[in-house]
Scaffold this motif. Structure first.
Motif, PDB file in Angstrom:
ATOM      1  N   THR A 108      -5.745  -0.876  -3.353  1.00 19.94           N
ATOM      2  CA  THR A 108      -5.834  -1.229  -2.678  1.00 19.94           C
ATOM      3  C   THR A 108      -6.499   0.147  -1.697  1.00 19.94           C
ATOM      4  O   THR A 108      -7.412  -0.169  -1.097  1.00 19.94           O
ATOM      5  N   TRP A 109      -6.017   1.235  -2.286  1.00 23.27           N
ATOM      6  CA  TRP A 109      -5.956   2.253  -2.072  1.00 23.27           C
ATOM      7  C   TRP A 109      -7.802   2.509  -2.296  1.00 23.27           C
ATOM      8  O   TRP A 109      -8.338   3.381  -1.044  1.00 23.27           O
ATOM      9  N   ASP A 157       1.055  -1.157  -0.171  1.00 25.22           N
ATOM     10  CA  ASP A 157       0.094   0.235   0.211  1.00 25.22           C
ATOM     11  C   ASP A 157       0.764   1.543   0.354  1.00 25.22           C
ATOM     12  O   ASP A 157       0.566   1.893   0.473  1.00 25.22           O
ATOM     13  N   ASP A 158       2.449   1.056  -0.515  1.00 23.69           N
ATOM     14  CA  ASP A 158       2.650   1.800  -0.436  1.00 23.69           C
ATOM     15  C   ASP A 158       2.750   3.143  -1.703  1.00 23.69           C
ATOM     16  O   ASP A 158       3.156   2.762  -3.062  1.00 23.69           O
ATOM     17  N   LEU A 159       2.106   4.767  -1.439  1.00 22.13           N
ATOM     18  CA  LEU A 159       1.744   5.426  -2.364  1.00 22.13           C
ATOM     19  C   LEU A 159       2.839   6.061  -3.005  1.00 22.13           C
ATOM     20  O   LEU A 159       3.277   6.141  -4.319  1.00 22.13           O
ATOM     21  N   ARG A 160       4.367   5.915  -2.352  1.00 23.52           N
ATOM     22  CA  ARG A 160       5.837   6.260  -2.757  1.00 23.52           C
ATOM     23  C   ARG A 160       6.062   5.319  -3.756  1.00 23.52           C
ATOM     24  O   ARG A 160       6.373   6.156  -4.773  1.00 23.52           O
ATOM     25  N   VAL A 161       5.841   4.424  -3.913  1.00 19.99           N
ATOM     26  CA  VAL A 161       6.044   4.070  -5.471  1.00 19.99           C
ATOM     27  C   VAL A 161       4.988   4.074  -7.087  1.00 19.99           C
ATOM     28  O   VAL A 161       6.311   4.012  -7.978  1.00 19.99           O
ATOM     29  N   LEU A 162       4.191   4.834  -6.472  1.00 16.61           N
ATOM     30  CA  LEU A 162       3.145   5.320  -7.650  1.00 16.61           C
ATOM     31  C   LEU A 162       3.865   6.732  -8.256  1.00 16.61           C
ATOM     32  O   LEU A 162       3.855   6.836  -9.503  1.00 16.61           O
ATOM     33  N   LEU A 177      -2.854   9.756  -5.415  1.00 17.30           N
ATOM     34  CA  LEU A 177      -3.615   9.691  -6.254  1.00 17.30           C
ATOM     35  C   LEU A 177      -4.675   9.565  -6.986  1.00 17.30           C
ATOM     36  O   LEU A 177      -3.552   9.744  -8.718  1.00 17.30           O
ATOM     37  N   GLN A 178      -4.675  10.807  -7.182  1.00 18.82           N
ATOM     38  CA  GLN A 178      -5.060  11.838  -8.398  1.00 18.82           C
ATOM     39  C   GLN A 178      -3.676  12.090  -9.194  1.00 18.82           C
ATOM     40  O   GLN A 178      -3.692  12.667 -10.443  1.00 18.82           O
TER      41      GLN A 178
END
Lengths: 440, 259
Positions: B154-155, B68-73, B173-174
């Protein structure tokens, strides 16, 4: 629900950088815009420091992955895939109230003659890991690299400070900086004298000089009401007055910052500071000030009277070369200890030596040219009311410190006898006065 | 395209070099598998005695740790035309350098602030996640895209469930949606033509292409239904949506006036 508008704004700008870095389009413009907008949003508290730091850590990795060459050119810190360590308190005045810096600074202001010129010892600083004597080597004539070797040994010679009770405190030469006519040097004392040691005799290079340790001028603190140049756009306008030729001061960057402020609700689109900044820019460009948002209509922008006076103030033809010990340590600012060390005045400029502990990369201080932390600004005012907004120009990082040079961008008025240093940090203002009228 | 459509990014299998041999890494059913490692528990037990982690295991561990690591995005590929992959040798060098740089910075900090050891410990705890992100960057891009889409899914589920703190993920996410849609639009439009505007008004936004305004509106549904299946641009066309029926897919394409 947290206000996340600032973070979204930054992340979208970061996506623009990523989109350009692997293409034929030069990413510099998008990257610099992101950095400046990030600084601006941090300045007004619209983005969290930690989120911003993580965003730039990730952006760095994303850029290095896509174009190592371009990433290395745009990032001032080396390291490729290495993130910046984030040790140190973060900018949150409510949870991390201002603490007193652990450093203690005393002025020396002693000159030691040498066959090749003079050595000037400005001040001594006690800090958490020892003490440092700072000063400069001033050769009688500018020396080139080929001749530097004949006087360099003195720079590395061991200095000894001797207390009146005979206790000796050896100091070893540390880093340097400056130029061939004025070489900043420092001597580190791993086993320093106590702060209250009193008079010292400095033994160095065959010379002995007795000196009283003088306390620096008192720092006054007061709640901040208003000071022109404190809001981000006002400060940008002052910067534009003082430094009209900065590369990234242009209407597109201004527009990006205004857009970001409006997006996060930190600025009314009709705020007069927008007009002021645009007018200053237009004046610098030699054009007539115009109002914002009206396609260049004829109505003059409302530049305050004292700002007009600053715009019209003639720059002195020449300053008076000299050097002045300042030696003031600020309260702990955002986890940094900031010491305003000494001022060197030149015919065409004035340069303030600043030391930041613990040593951080220059990018930690802001966008590279401005000593900008969120909520932090520095102005210098002389006794005639003239203002100077120093810019970060040169830096050197030692294992423990970041040494910065803040340039005034114009000569200090030679008739000035007193300088007032004004530091604002969130809702407080710190001022102290330093006489500079004595012989240089 | 196979797999549990709409719920998970579609299955894919790639080959990587692991312990000197070609090994398969498979994305199936929304998780990463290493079919050439028959007894993972036994291998992990041996690892506890020392030695380098096999690449397949490192990938499994990184994927689990960063589920759930947003920084990967913010780091990984935006699309098929933007698929950076970190060289394995560079990854090994970066691992060592990160450790050295952190140790040196923390040593310096503690010399000045010996009472602030807790901050150093907290900062040090960031490093394993950073190294895991670099590990993902060394995987084939097609796999990185699956992992990124899984994080988004996931998010989205957490937001739909009203999970505490999930709202803080919205900006990341946006931006992830906009960045990936921009990459698709860049691959779709001809070089030299003005790029259409790409926006994500909100995460639940449906995909809309306004040819007159040259504006693309997207939400996470586009990312999960289209981008995650490598269908963002098909045969030179920008895909706005995919509708499945009886095993066949109907692609909804943007009007091609800019391509």
């Amino acid at each position: 629900v947290p206000d996340l508008r600032g973070e979204l704004h930054l992340r979208l700008l970061a996506e623009e950088v990523v989109a350009t870095v692997a293409t034929d389009v030069d990413p510099t413009t998008a990257f610099v815009r992101l950095r400046l907008v990030a600084d601006a949003l941090r300045f007004v508290g619209a983005v969290d420091d930690r989120v911003t730091a993580e965003l730039f850590d990730d952006l760095k990795v994303a850029m290095v992955l896509r174009s190592y060459r371009r990433a290395r050119r745009l990032w001032s810190t080396p390291g490729g895939f290495v993130p910046a360590p984030h040790v140190g308190p973060w900018s949150d005045p409510e949870t991390a109230p201002l603490r007193t810096a652990s450093s203690e600074v005393r002025v020396l202001d002693v000159e030691v003659p040498f066959p090749w010129g003079r050595a000037w010892l400005s001040h001594v600083t006690w800090h958490g890991a020892g003490a440092v004597v700072r000063g400069a080597l001033i050769p009688d004539a500018v020396v080139d690299d080929a001749k530097r070797s004949w006087w360099a040994p003195a720079m590395f010679e061991e200095m000894v400070l001797v207390a009146d009770d005979g206790t000796r405190y050896p100091a070893r030469s540390g880093g340097g900086g400056g130029d061939d006519a004025f070489v900043w040097v420092q001597w580190e004392l791993p086993d320093p004298p106590p702060v209250d040691v009193g008079p010292l005799t400095i033994v160095w290079g065959g010379a002995r000089r007795r000196t009283e340790l003088r306390r620096p001028p008192a720092l006054r603190s007061e709640p901040l009401d208003h000071l022109p140049g404190v809001t981000y756009l006002e400060r940008a306008a002052w910067m534009a007055i003082e430094h009209p030729n900065r590369v990234w001061d242009d209407p597109d960057v201004d527009a990006a910052i205004v857009s970001a402020f409006v997006a996060v609700g930190a600025l009314d689109p009709a705020d007069p500071s927008i007009h002021i900044l645009q007018s200053v820019r237009a004046t610098n460009d030699g054009g007539r000030p115009t109002a914002a948002g009206d396609g260049g209509a004829t109505e003059p922008a409302p530049i305050p009277h004292d700002w007009r006076r600053a715009l019209a103030a003639p720059v002195p033809d020449a300053g008076r070369p000299g050097h002045h010990a300042i030696g003031v340590g600020l309260p702990l600012v955002d986890g940094f200890e900031v010491e305003l060390a000494a001022l060197r005045t030149l015919e065409d400029d004035a340069r303030l030596e600043v030391v930041v502990r613990p040593g951080r990369s220059p990018s930690s201080l802001g966008s590279g040219e401005q000593l900008v932390r969120p909520g932090l600004s520095l102005l210098v005012v002389d006794d005639a009311g003239r203002r100077y907004a120093p810019l970060l120009r040169r830096t050197g990082v030692s294992p423990a410190e970041l040494q910065c040079q803040l340039c005034f961008g114009r000569p200090l008025d030679p008739t000035a006898r007193m300088l007032t240093f004004v530091v604002t940090w969130h809702d407080r203002r710190y001022t102290w006065q330093v006489p500079i009228g004595g012989p240089a | 395209v196979s797999g549990s459509w709409r719920d998970q990014p579609s299955d894919v299998e790639v080959e990587v070099t692991c312990t000197g041999a070609p090994h398969r890494l498979r994305w199936a059913g929304g998780r990463l598998e290493a079919p050439d490692h028959a007894d993972l528990d036994a291998e992990r037990a041996l690892l506890a005695l020392g030695g380098p982690t096999p690449r397949c295991l490192a990938a499994l561990d990184a994927t689990t740790a960063l589920a759930d690591d947003l920084r990967v995005l913010a780091i990984g590929p935006r699309g098929e035309a933007d698929d950076p992959v970190l060289d394995a040798e560079v990854l090994a060098a970066a691992r060592a350098k990160c450790r050295d740089e952190f140790d040196e910075a923390h040593r310096r900090f503690l010399a000045f602030y010996p009472d602030h050891r807790a901050e150093v410990v907290a900062d040090d705890e960031r490093l394993p996640a950073h190294l895991a992100r670099l590990e993902l960057c060394a995987l084939p891009a097609v796999l990185q895209r699956r992992i990124a889409a899984s994080i988004v899914a996931t998010w989205v589920a957490r937001l739909a469930a009203g999970a505490p703190g999930a709202a803080a993920a919205v900006p990341a996410l946006q931006a992830a949606v906009v960045g990936r849609a921009r990459a698709a639009v860049a691959a779709w439009t001809m070089a030299g033509t003005p790029r259409p505007e790409v926006v994500c008004p909100d995460l639940g936004h449906g995909t809309r292409w306004d040819a007159a305004a040259r504006r693309l509106e997207v939400g996470t549904r586009w990312l999960l239904d289209v981008w995650a299946h490598d269908l963002a641009v098909v045969d030179g066309h920008l895909v706005l949506d995919v509708v499945w029926s009886d095993g066949s897919a109907t692609l909804h394409l943007a009007a091609s006036d800019v391509s």
